[in-house]
Enzyme design. Sequence first.
Site, short mmCIF file in Angstrom:
data_model
loop_
_atom_site.label_atom_id
_atom_site.label_comp_id
_atom_site.label_asym_id
_atom_site.label_seq_id
_atom_site.Cartn_x
_atom_site.Cartn_y
_atom_site.Cartn_z
N ASP B 29 0.87 -1.16 0.00
CA ASP B 29 0.00 0.00 0.00
C ASP B 29 0.92 1.22 0.00
OD1 ASP B 29 -2.29 1.65 0.29
OD2 ASP B 29 -1.93 1.74 2.45
N ASP B 31 -0.16 5.24 0.64
CA ASP B 31 -0.44 6.25 1.67
C ASP B 31 -0.33 5.62 3.06
OD1 ASP B 31 -1.49 8.75 0.25
OD2 ASP B 31 -2.81 7.24 -0.63
#
Lengths: 308, 308
Positions: B29, B31
């Site tokens: 991932d 952010d």
Amino acid sequence: MNMAASKCVRLNGELSRRFLSSVDTVLFDCDGVLWRGDEAVPGASELVNGLKGSGKRVFYLTNNSTKTRAMYADKLGRLGFSAEPGEVFGTAYCTALYLRDTARLRGKVFLIGGGALSQELEAAGIPHLGQGADPVTGGMKDWAALSRDPEVRAVVVGFDEHFSYMKVTRALHYLQDPDCLFIATNTDTRLPLEGGQTIPGTGCLVRAVETAAHRKAQVIGKPNSFLYDCVVKECGLDPSRTVMVGDRLDTDIQMGSTCGIRTLLTLTGFSSLEDAKAYQNSGSLSLVPDFYVDSVADLLPALTNNAS
Amino acid sequence: MNMAASKCVRLNGELSRRFLSSVDTVLFDCDGVLWRGDEAVPGASELVNGLKGSGKRVFYLTNNSTKTRAMYADKLGRLGFSAEPGEVFGTAYCTALYLRDTARLRGKVFLIGGGALSQELEAAGIPHLGQGADPVTGGMKDWAALSRDPEVRAVVVGFDEHFSYMKVTRALHYLQDPDCLFIATNTDTRLPLEGGQTIPGTGCLVRAVETAAHRKAQVIGKPNSFLYDCVVKECGLDPSRTVMVGDRLDTDIQMGSTCGIRTLLTLTGFSSLEDAKAYQNSGSLSLVPDFYVDSVADLLPALTNNAS
């Protein structure tokens, strides 16, 4: 089971006559009951005016926040209903009452809402900001750093055609302070208009802000009892001789049940008789009306009989 | 109990070394894992580049729909990460893939979303409308009668700073046709920025449209497995030698669990170790990571050891 079987009874003939003679105060929802959009339900104004003519009191309880008391009295008059502003308990007016008298707000409101809400807040002496369009400027960093008014102590969400991402962002910033009140006028998901047309209701706006804020709003409108409480406080009534007339089981009928008054579903609006029977069969009795009619105009013959 | 006890283990020392040697493919991932806003997590780029240097494959799986694959590769490069567009599986790109290859859409998309989504739809040959500001005109009757494009067969909701009441109204009108697809890029409620600042996420927009439409959107992003399925389909991988690295239990870790791969929580973003332990104690094991680190940079020593 007995209790369930005695609910959801069609009002007609002799039963209507006896029902009307047992009632002093009639609380009417408006959209879907007295009108759809700008068209009055045929016979509805004759009924309402006849009820008042025969000495009964009538109040208008509406979740719709797009009109002040005076605007509602105007619309009612235009469509043939006898009405005074003081008989109207809409969520624009009652939200202002709640903030002033119940929450005793000391500070400003950040308002997601239209002109009527703004006017009712003003009339109650509550300073507020946020009304009107809020155009997008800049990028994410700018939105995170939007200027905030340190005097804001409440966020109010009502119907607002200028609802936008910027408004959700501002609301989120205020609501990150757990002491900031979070009020919704109502959570109706759709607004029904003439000819079966529909537009998104205030509930859509409320859910967006709730999702951002990770908080649930306190709701002024039906099915909560606050509108009813306002009628009781300002005008008084005998619950045993009062009926709530509405077209929605999950707002109007649920509120009547909560308040311990009788309930009458009219089938000119949102909910169907099948919806009511389904709740009856599943035992959700607070959502089942005591009585139903196809239209409030169905009560006209009983009223005429009573008067004669 | 044994299974629960063996989860949520801190990765360090010898365990990190053994872990890295058991992995061929790392799904990151972005952010909250590799950066917050425009600031890279210290040491994260060294780790990612080191993993690739030691022969491991890296893919970027992000729910954020505001960038195309190329834009993500640019941002990754700017922050020091080695990245190619083909390694990025974001919801803008994967939504376009879903509509073209899975739903085999024949018709147009009404898009609530920004330029990146529009570009990825275009690249996939999917005609669409609705991008940009949609100013309010007229009143309720006009909104109920807004013009509709009869070729629209899908409504897509992604991040859109021009999100507005008019857009919800248009979406409602299209979604009243039960054959119209309803797709959301993701349902994250907030977008975390630098310095703990936050703005509303796409989930707020999705909930507003769902509330109006009385329908649930089909969600492309994590925790659903579609981003992972896209990596598998385009690039292939061995699930037993793959790990999902993320900062959110309810998206990244849940997706990893669903896909049967190992999961690693990093504490530089949304979820805390306490959150993970609470899920562990309540038995919600699909939300509990196999391992955790304070930051992905904690794996650097094990990587250097491995290489030496």
